[in-house]
Design a protein around this motif. Structure first.
Motif, PDB file in Angstrom:
ATOM      1  N   ASP A   7      26.575  25.353  21.587  1.00  0.00           N
ATOM      2  CA  ASP A   7      27.412  26.163  22.453  1.00  0.00           C
ATOM      3  C   ASP A   7      26.676  26.347  23.779  1.00  0.00           C
ATOM      4  N   SER A   9      28.010  27.758  26.507  1.00  0.00           N
ATOM      5  CA  SER A   9      28.725  28.723  27.338  1.00  0.00           C
ATOM      6  C   SER A   9      27.882  29.940  27.699  1.00  0.00           C
ATOM      7  N   GLY A  10      26.706  30.099  27.117  1.00  0.00           N
ATOM      8  CA  GLY A  10      25.876  31.265  27.394  1.00  0.00           C
ATOM      9  C   GLY A  10      25.294  31.251  28.792  1.00  0.00           C
ATOM     10  N   ASN A  11      24.798  32.398  29.218  1.00  0.00           N
ATOM     11  CA  ASN A  11      24.202  32.529  30.537  1.00  0.00           C
ATOM     12  C   ASN A  11      22.794  33.091  30.352  1.00  0.00           C
ATOM     13  N   ASN A  12      21.796  32.285  30.577  1.00  0.00           N
ATOM     14  CA  ASN A  12      20.406  32.709  30.436  1.00  0.00           C
ATOM     15  C   ASN A  12      19.716  32.651  31.785  1.00  0.00           C
ATOM     16  N   LEU A  13      19.889  33.677  32.556  1.00  0.00           N
ATOM     17  CA  LEU A  13      19.275  33.724  33.878  1.00  0.00           C
ATOM     18  C   LEU A  13      17.770  33.901  33.747  1.00  0.00           C
ATOM     19  N   SER A  14      17.011  33.096  34.433  1.00  0.00           N
ATOM     20  CA  SER A  14      15.558  33.217  34.375  1.00  0.00           C
ATOM     21  C   SER A  14      15.026  34.183  35.424  1.00  0.00           C
ATOM     22  N   ARG A  47      17.398  39.913  21.310  1.00  0.00           N
ATOM     23  CA  ARG A  47      18.811  39.522  21.274  1.00  0.00           C
ATOM     24  C   ARG A  47      19.321  39.387  19.837  1.00  0.00           C
TER      25      ARG A  47
END
Length: 91
Positions: A7, A9-14, A47
């Protein structure tokens, strides 16, 4: 066998900051409650996933894993007596 699809679609901003916390729930390994405050390398929750440190106590003693690292093959984690199901570089 059902194919597993990643998947994306996640958003993992660094650019943000994140915190891993001590679990707020009792953690057991092989029926033994872990006193996280007495651990040199604590169990963490990030998380909603519980992370165990890759120490000899957990990897070898509790989970019966064999861990090896090489610059050519990377990190190899195997369950004692289990056949190798993945070969480095063959995703």
């Amino acid at each position: 066998m059902t194919e597993i699809k990643q998947d994306l679609s996640g958003n993992n901003l660094s650019s943000g900051s994140f915190s891993a916390l001590f679990p707020s729930y009792p953690t057991k390994v092989n029926g033994e409650i872990i006193d996280n405050s007495a651990e040199g390398c604590p169990i963490l929750n990030f998380r909603d996933i519980t992370y165990f440190p890759m120490t000899w106590r957990y990897a070898h003693d509790a989970f019966n894993l064999t861990i090896k690292f090489s610059t050519g093959g990377g990190l190899d984690i195997r369950k004692e007596g289990a056949p190798m199901t993945h070969r480095p570089g063959k995703y």
